[in-house]
Design an enzyme around this catalytic site. Structure first.
Site, PDB file in Angstrom:
ATOM      1  N   CYS B  50      -1.424  -8.298  -8.522  1.00 51.93           N
ATOM      2  CA  CYS B  50      -0.556  -9.380  -9.023  1.00 51.93           C
ATOM      3  C   CYS B  50       0.480  -9.764  -7.973  1.00 51.93           C
ATOM      4  O   CYS B  50       0.888 -10.911  -7.895  1.00 51.93           O
ATOM      5  CB  CYS B  50       0.218  -8.945 -10.263  1.00 51.93           C
ATOM      6  SG  CYS B  50      -0.721  -8.003 -11.394  1.00 51.93           S
ATOM      7  N   HIS B 101       2.520  -0.865   7.448  1.00 52.09           N
ATOM      8  CA  HIS B 101       2.517  -1.720   6.264  1.00 52.09           C
ATOM      9  C   HIS B 101       1.596  -1.143   5.177  1.00 52.09           C
ATOM     10  O   HIS B 101       1.988  -1.011   4.014  1.00 52.09           O
ATOM     11  CB  HIS B 101       2.077  -3.132   6.642  1.00 52.09           C
ATOM     12  CG  HIS B 101       1.951  -4.047   5.462  1.00 52.09           C
ATOM     13  ND1 HIS B 101       3.050  -4.608   4.848  1.00 52.09           N
ATOM     14  CD2 HIS B 101       0.866  -4.467   4.762  1.00 52.09           C
ATOM     15  CE1 HIS B 101       2.640  -5.325   3.829  1.00 52.09           C
ATOM     16  NE2 HIS B 101       1.327  -5.266   3.749  1.00 52.09           N
TER      17      HIS B 101
END
Lengths: 309, 423
Positions: B50, B101
């Site tokens: 999401c 990351h």
């Protein structure tokens, strides 16, 4: 076998384990659980060996004809109760490492050891009444252990219930089982301890009749034991007949009260030398008081301790 | 190896953009196949949640790796968009930054709710999907390490501890401390709004089975009950249901308390003092606060739970530096290991090529010097070994030094070209 073990060894082990349990309330340390469990485990093992040594010496040594095997004195009785409590902590801690069972069980084990230590030089139980006396002692020991478990669970219930009522977080710091689980643990302790204390009381009466020809109602331990039994019986009966009486915090208050009753009884019994060959202030048919110095078991231990290695 | 990630997250783009770039499982599978057709030398992983859509790519040969622009084109093309529409919304990380990351994403350090654990499962799924379609390649090692680092951060810090949403705090911090199991408990939901629904999701995860929903509008109750396999009941049965249930979630829009102390006392008498857990999520409250003072009633309002949520948030923030230290340490270690592996394979080939040449020349020489005894032959062999080692030492040392600060692509390329080292 490992005859250098003393009460100090396992008392220290339990105390270290308790300190580590307390430290869990304040900071995280991944290895602490293993160390804490290790100390408790070593304590239980050492106490078991210590107890076995005393038992073997009594059963086969020169003391065999004077002192019954097993629970030979209040000292042994307290040590046995402490061992069961510590072993129960060990089992619970292995099964559910997240919970702070030690905070509630280990202090009781230490208290029992301390009481045992305080009465270590007291007189031994009579050797002539192995059957009824032993049953009486064993039943009271088992009943005591069950009441102690009930008390620990009840105390946990009250603490957990208080925290939940106050909106205090329950998943950080002190971690306890759910109220439902604690309630399930408390309930059977009533019925089991009632049965055990009932049997203990009956065997005590039989022992008294066999030895003195009458029940010694004048002994404060006899009437406090009877009162404790009646209290447990009433609590169990009311709980059975009236369900709300054994719901929620009520049941926890009752087990805590039972423990205080028991503590009073044990203190009285220990201080009055109940069950000893010659309780203080009574002229019985025994051969006179036996002090620690004249106790064959202690003497055997002293002899072992003094042996050059 | 060229490692890079191109994508968007809640930090860089709006929900509208993220929605347009999102992949469902089938789309992700198709996209990975298309990626493989378009960039045969590269491998890829698509992480789509999401809050983020990220395309990871890795290619052993730098000049065959897709460029930033090509990856943007691929993402846009797959969704039928123009690259310019999304270019400014996407971020790019390469090499060590890409590794850092991914590690941060897997550990929940880049999430909207810091430390949330759900992302780890989503990273795992993305990893598995790439494996299934045989597109994982060198990214396998990167993702495996990302999962390991996430677990380490979860274990060594408290960044994942303590829930942050009101329903989850209510269930995990309080309801679980009252009941050992929810499977045998009767749960009553009063009201059929969003809050009640969100709480039911957590309760069902905890094992709630026997569910009753009561609402003034029976249709809405039926709708909610149907979605959670519960039973809808008419509003008139409220008292009766309060006697039967063990756990109550109430979130109506009533302006006045619907359960007063006096009403609850009557209910309590019929309950025979069985403990009850009440989660009052309504504003204004549905249960009069004084009900919480009754002996076996555990009543929580939104305010009680908000405090815990805030405390948890602050606690997680405190853990941030510790988690970041682990992240940096692990990234450095992993990138160093990656460089070592990359230069290692070239060094290995370089060494074996030199050894083969040496062996050929040695055999040719010894065939001509048949008269020599074995000791002399062994001495010549040793001399050849020393010679080769001494010639190889300076370039290898330079490579090793360069690899300390990153993959020495230029040096490796030069080495391969000068000595014609083949894969």
């Amino acid at each position: 076998m490992l005859t250098g073990i003393s009460i100090v060894c396992f008392f220290t082990s339990y105390a270290v384990s308790l300190l580590l349990e307390i430290s869990r309330l304040f900071f995280r340390a991944p290895v602490r659980y293993v160390v804490s469990l290790g100390f408790a485990g070593i304590g239980v093992l050492l106490q078991g060996v210590y107890f076995a040594n005393r038992f073997l010496i009594r059963a086969g040594g020169e003391a065999a004809d004077v002192v019954p095997p097993g629970l030979g004195s209040w000292y042994d009785w307290c040590l046995a109760a402490a061992w069961f409590v510590a072993a129960a902590y060990l089992v619970l801690a292995i099964r559910d490492p997240q919970k702070n069972f030690g905070l509630f069980l280990l202090p009781i084990a230490l208290l029992l050891l301390a009481i045992g230590w305080a009465v270590r030089s007291g007189t031994s139980f009579s050797a002539q009444t192995v059957s009824w006396g032993t049953i009486h002692g064993l039943m009271l020991l088992a009943g005591t252990v069950v009441v102690v478990f009930g008390f620990a669970a009840g105390a946990m219930y009250l603490v957990q219930s208080y925290r939940l009522k106050q909106g205090i977080r329950t998943q950080r710091g002190l971690r306890l089982p759910s109220l439902e689980r604690l309630h399930r643990a408390i309930e059977p302790t009533f019925f089991i301890s009632t049965a055990l204390f009932g049997l203990g009381l009956l065997s005590g009466m039989a022992h008294s009749l066999a030895k003195y020809g009458a029940i010694r109602w004048g002994d404060p331990v006899v009437w406090t034991s009877s009162a404790l039994f009646l209290w447990l019986f009433a609590a169990s009966a009311i709980g059975l007949l009236y369900r709300p009486a054994r719901e929620g915090r009520k049941v926890a208050y009752v087990v805590v009260a039972s423990f205080l009753f028991l503590f009073l009884e044990v203190t009285l019994a220990v201080l009055s030398g109940h069950g000893s060959e010659q309780p203080a202030g009574e002229d019985l048919r025994s051969n006179g008081p036996r002090t620690a110095a004249s106790d064959p078991v202690e003497a055997t231990f002293d002899a072992i301790a003094e042996k050059p290695r | 190896m060229k490692l890079q990630v191109v994508g968007c997250s809640h930090h860089t783009s709006s929900v509208a953009v993220r929605e347009r770039l999102a992949f469902d499982k089938v789309q992700a599978r198709d996209a990975l196949k298309a990626f493989s057709d378009r960039f045969p030398a590269a491998s890829g992983v698509i992480l789509s949640t999401c809050n983020r859509v990220e395309l990871y790519s890795a290619c052993e040969t730098v000049d065959k790796a897709p460029t930033h622009q090509e990856l943007v084109d691929f993402l846009a093309g797959f969704h039928g968009l123009k690259p310019l529409e999304i270019f400014s919304e996407l971020f790019e990380r390469t090499g060590e930054d890409a590794v850092r990351h991914l590690f941060a994403v897997a550990a929940g350090l880049d999430s909207m709710v810091i430390g949330e654990a759900q992302i780890l499962a989503q990273v795992k799924q993305a990893h598995h999907l790439a494996r299934e379609v045989d597109q994982i390649g060198p990214l396998d090692l990167v993702f495996q390490n990302a999962l390991r680092v996430a677990k380490r951060i979860a274990t060594e810090t408290a960044i994942q501890q303590g829930r942050l949403s009101i329903p989850s705090v209510a269930v995990s911090e309080f309801a679980r401390s009252v009941f050992e199991s929810f499977a045998d408990k009767v749960t009553l939901v009063i009201g059929a709004g969003e809050m009640a629904e969100e709480t039911l999701i957590y309760l069902q995860q905890e094992g709630v089975q026997d569910l009753r929903v009561v609402n003034r509008n029976l249709e809405r109750a039926e709708d909610l009950a149907k979605r959670f396999n519960g039973l809808a009941c008419p509003w008139e049965r409220l008292d009766e249901l309060l006697v039967e249930c063990d756990l109550v979630v109430t979130a109506t829009g009533a302006a006045q308390p619907i359960v007063t102390v006096d009403r609850f006392r009557r209910i309590e008498a019929e309950r025979r003092e069985r403990p009850i857990f009440v989660l009052d999520l309504a504003v204004p409250r549905d249960f009069e606060p004084r009900i919480g003072q009754l002996q076996n009633v555990y009543l929580y309002s939104i305010d009680d739970l908000k405090q815990v949520c805030e405390e948890n948030r602050r606690q997680r923030e405190k853990e941030w530096p510790k988690a970041e230290r682990i992240l940096e340490e692990e990234t450095r270690k992993f990138v160093h290991e990656l460089h070592r592996r990359e230069t290692g394979s070239t060094i290995q080939r370089f060494k074996s090529q030199a050894a083969e040449t040496k062996q050929r020349e040695l055999e040719r020489l010894l065939a001509k010097l048949e008269r020599l005894d074995d000791d002399a032959k062994a001495e010549i062999g040793k001399a050849f070994d020393r010679l080769v080692n001494k010639i190889l030492h300076p370039p290898l040392q330079s490579l090793k030094e360069e690899a300390e600060s990153g993959t020495p692509h230029t040096l490796l390329a030069a080495l391969r070209r000068l000595f014609q080292i083949k894969d």
